[in-house]
Design a protein around this motif. Structure first.
Motif, short mmCIF file in Angstrom:
data_model
loop_
_atom_site.label_atom_id
_atom_site.label_comp_id
_atom_site.label_asym_id
_atom_site.label_seq_id
_atom_site.Cartn_x
_atom_site.Cartn_y
_atom_site.Cartn_z
N ALA A 1 71.73 20.85 19.15
CA ALA A 1 72.53 21.37 20.26
C ALA A 1 72.88 22.82 19.95
CB ALA A 1 73.80 20.53 20.41
N ASN A 2 72.31 23.77 20.75
CA ASN A 2 72.59 25.17 20.50
C ASN A 2 73.93 25.58 21.10
OD1 ASN A 2 72.19 25.67 23.29
ND2 ASN A 2 69.98 25.88 22.96
N GLU A 3 74.30 26.84 20.89
CA GLU A 3 75.61 27.32 21.31
C GLU A 3 75.79 27.25 22.82
OE1 GLU A 3 78.41 31.35 20.87
OE2 GLU A 3 76.55 31.15 19.74
N ALA A 4 74.76 27.63 23.56
CA ALA A 4 74.84 27.61 25.03
C ALA A 4 75.04 26.18 25.54
CB ALA A 4 73.59 28.23 25.65
N TYR A 5 74.32 25.24 24.94
CA TYR A 5 74.43 23.84 25.33
C TYR A 5 75.84 23.32 25.07
CZ TYR A 5 73.36 18.83 25.55
OH TYR A 5 73.36 17.50 25.87
N LEU A 6 76.38 23.65 23.90
CA LEU A 6 77.72 23.18 23.55
C LEU A 6 78.77 23.77 24.49
CD1 LEU A 6 77.52 23.37 19.66
CD2 LEU A 6 77.56 21.31 21.06
N ALA A 7 78.58 25.03 24.90
CA ALA A 7 79.51 25.65 25.84
C ALA A 7 79.49 24.93 27.18
CB ALA A 7 79.17 27.13 26.04
N GLN A 8 78.29 24.53 27.61
CA GLN A 8 78.16 23.80 28.87
C GLN A 8 78.82 22.43 28.77
OE1 GLN A 8 73.88 24.12 29.08
NE2 GLN A 8 73.99 25.60 30.75
N VAL A 9 78.61 21.75 27.65
CA VAL A 9 79.22 20.43 27.47
C VAL A 9 80.74 20.53 27.43
CG1 VAL A 9 79.45 18.47 25.89
CG2 VAL A 9 77.20 19.44 26.33
N SER A 10 81.25 21.58 26.78
CA SER A 10 82.70 21.79 26.74
C SER A 10 83.27 21.92 28.14
CB SER A 10 83.03 23.06 25.93
OG SER A 10 82.65 22.92 24.59
N VAL B 1 81.97 20.66 30.89
CA VAL B 1 81.90 19.34 31.53
C VAL B 1 83.06 18.46 31.08
CG1 VAL B 1 80.51 17.25 31.78
CG2 VAL B 1 79.40 19.46 31.78
N ILE B 2 83.35 18.48 29.80
CA ILE B 2 84.45 17.67 29.27
C ILE B 2 85.76 18.05 29.94
CG2 ILE B 2 85.85 17.20 27.21
CD1 ILE B 2 83.28 17.51 25.55
N ILE B 3 85.98 19.34 30.10
CA ILE B 3 87.22 19.81 30.73
C ILE B 3 87.27 19.41 32.19
CG2 ILE B 3 88.48 21.88 31.47
CD1 ILE B 3 87.51 23.14 28.79
N LEU B 4 86.18 19.64 32.94
CA LEU B 4 86.17 19.35 34.37
C LEU B 4 86.36 17.86 34.65
CD1 LEU B 4 83.31 21.70 35.66
CD2 LEU B 4 85.77 22.00 35.92
N PHE B 5 85.68 17.02 33.88
CA PHE B 5 85.70 15.58 34.16
C PHE B 5 86.87 14.86 33.49
CE2 PHE B 5 80.85 15.61 34.84
CZ PHE B 5 81.03 16.00 36.17
N GLY C 1 94.74 24.61 35.59
CA GLY C 1 93.94 25.60 36.31
C GLY C 1 93.49 26.74 35.42
N ILE C 2 94.38 27.19 34.54
CA ILE C 2 94.00 28.27 33.62
C ILE C 2 92.88 27.82 32.69
CG2 ILE C 2 94.81 29.73 31.73
CD1 ILE C 2 97.61 29.64 33.04
N VAL C 3 93.00 26.59 32.20
CA VAL C 3 91.95 26.05 31.33
C VAL C 3 90.63 25.93 32.09
CG1 VAL C 3 91.23 24.06 29.96
CG2 VAL C 3 93.61 24.81 29.90
N THR C 4 90.69 25.45 33.34
CA THR C 4 89.49 25.30 34.14
C THR C 4 88.86 26.66 34.46
OG1 THR C 4 90.41 23.30 35.16
CG2 THR C 4 88.55 24.33 36.28
N LEU C 5 89.70 27.64 34.79
CA LEU C 5 89.22 29.00 35.06
C LEU C 5 88.53 29.58 33.83
CD1 LEU C 5 89.11 31.66 36.68
CD2 LEU C 5 91.43 32.13 35.87
N THR C 6 89.14 29.39 32.67
CA THR C 6 88.56 29.89 31.42
C THR C 6 87.21 29.23 31.15
OG1 THR C 6 90.78 30.18 30.54
CG2 THR C 6 88.98 30.26 28.97
N ALA C 7 87.11 27.94 31.43
CA ALA C 7 85.83 27.24 31.26
C ALA C 7 84.77 27.82 32.17
CB ALA C 7 86.02 25.75 31.54
N GLY C 8 85.14 28.15 33.41
CA GLY C 8 84.19 28.75 34.33
C GLY C 8 83.72 30.12 33.87
N LEU C 9 84.63 30.93 33.33
CA LEU C 9 84.26 32.24 32.81
C LEU C 9 83.28 32.12 31.65
CD1 LEU C 9 87.76 34.02 32.84
CD2 LEU C 9 85.87 34.38 34.44
N ARG C 10 83.50 31.12 30.83
CA ARG C 10 82.60 30.91 29.69
C ARG C 10 81.25 30.39 30.15
NH1 ARG C 10 83.91 27.13 24.39
NH2 ARG C 10 81.96 27.49 23.29
N LEU C 11 81.27 29.45 31.08
CA LEU C 11 80.02 28.89 31.59
C LEU C 11 79.17 29.97 32.26
CD1 LEU C 11 78.32 26.33 32.03
CD2 LEU C 11 79.58 25.97 34.15
N GLY C 12 79.83 30.89 32.98
CA GLY C 12 79.11 31.97 33.65
C GLY C 12 78.78 33.13 32.73
#
Length: 234
Positions: A96-105, A107-111, A193-204
């Motif tokens: 699992a590379n860094e980009a994959y782990l960021a995406q999974v993180s 998903v964990i937050i959103l769901f 919301g702040i946590v979700t926003l931060t996750a979106g910034l990281r995913l993008g």
């Protein structure tokens, strides 16, 4: 049996399974596009939740304290280690590379740790009304499908975490219901919301050096700090 929770988790599972079946047919171009759309969606969801805030100072203080606790516990590193192990088992030794782990993180937050999901589970536990999570199930089913085309089998597996977290909140809601105020719920939603926003910034890939999962301890603290702030400051 909490109908809202079961509906939301079932939708997430169904969407994840469908996404896994479709994933092999999608090109890299489409996966990149979907990843960017999900990043935008997470950012928008975060902004909507932040706008519900009652006391911004309390929400920011909660976030800071939660981040310090999460950093001290190395929460994201521990979760990523577990994700890497699970990925190897599901994908026959694949790393699992860094980009994959960021995406999974994300998903964990959103769901599992999003403000809307936690609020919905608590609300159903306090009132018996699961309509919030039933509505959320529509979004989660589609989102899980899209994420699963990118991330694979890890997405439907996260349903185990999702249902566990929601049921714990559901059970706890009956105990804390007499002490929860609308102001506390509003500040809790804002922190989520702040946590979700931060996750979106990281995913993008707008801000990639934030360990988003280390912010999660702030969610349960939001109720306490919001109550204390209201009592002391007003």
């Amino acid at each position: 049996m909490p109908s809202g929770i079961m509906t939301d988790v079932a939708a997430t599972l169904a969407g994840g399974v469908v996404g896994c079946l479709l994933g092999s047919r999608m090109t890299g171009r489409w996966k990149t596009l979907l990843n960017n759309i999900l990043a935008i969606a997470a950012i928008v969801m975060g902004i909507v939740l932040i706008l519900r805030v009652h006391t911004l100072s309390a929400a920011v203080l909660t976030l800071v304290i939660g981040a310090v606790i999460g950093e001290a516990l190395q929460l994201e590193n521990r979760v990523n280690a577990g994700v890497s192990t699970l990925t190897k088992r599901l994908m026959r030794g694949a790393e699992a590379n860094e980009a994959y782990l960021a995406q999974v993180s994300t998903v964990i937050i959103l769901f599992c740790f999003g403000g809307t999901g936690w609020y919905g589970a608590l609300y159903e536990g306090m009132t018996g009304d699961g309509s919030i999570l039933v509505t959320k199930a529509i979004l989660d089913g589609v989102t899980a499908c899209i994420f699963a085309t990118i991330l694979g089998k890890i997405v439907p597996c996260l349903c185990v975490v999702q249902v566990s977290v929601y049921l714990i909140l559901f059970a706890a809601a009956g105990l804390v219901a007499p002490y929860i105020t609308p102001e506390m719920i509003a500040d809790f939603s804002a922190v989520g919301g702040i946590v979700t926003l931060t996750a979106g910034l990281r995913l993008g890939k707008i801000k990639t050096d934030i360990q988003v999962l280390n912010l999660l301890p702030g969610l349960p603290l939001a109720f306490v700090i919001s109550a204390l702030w209201t009592a002391l400051v007003g």
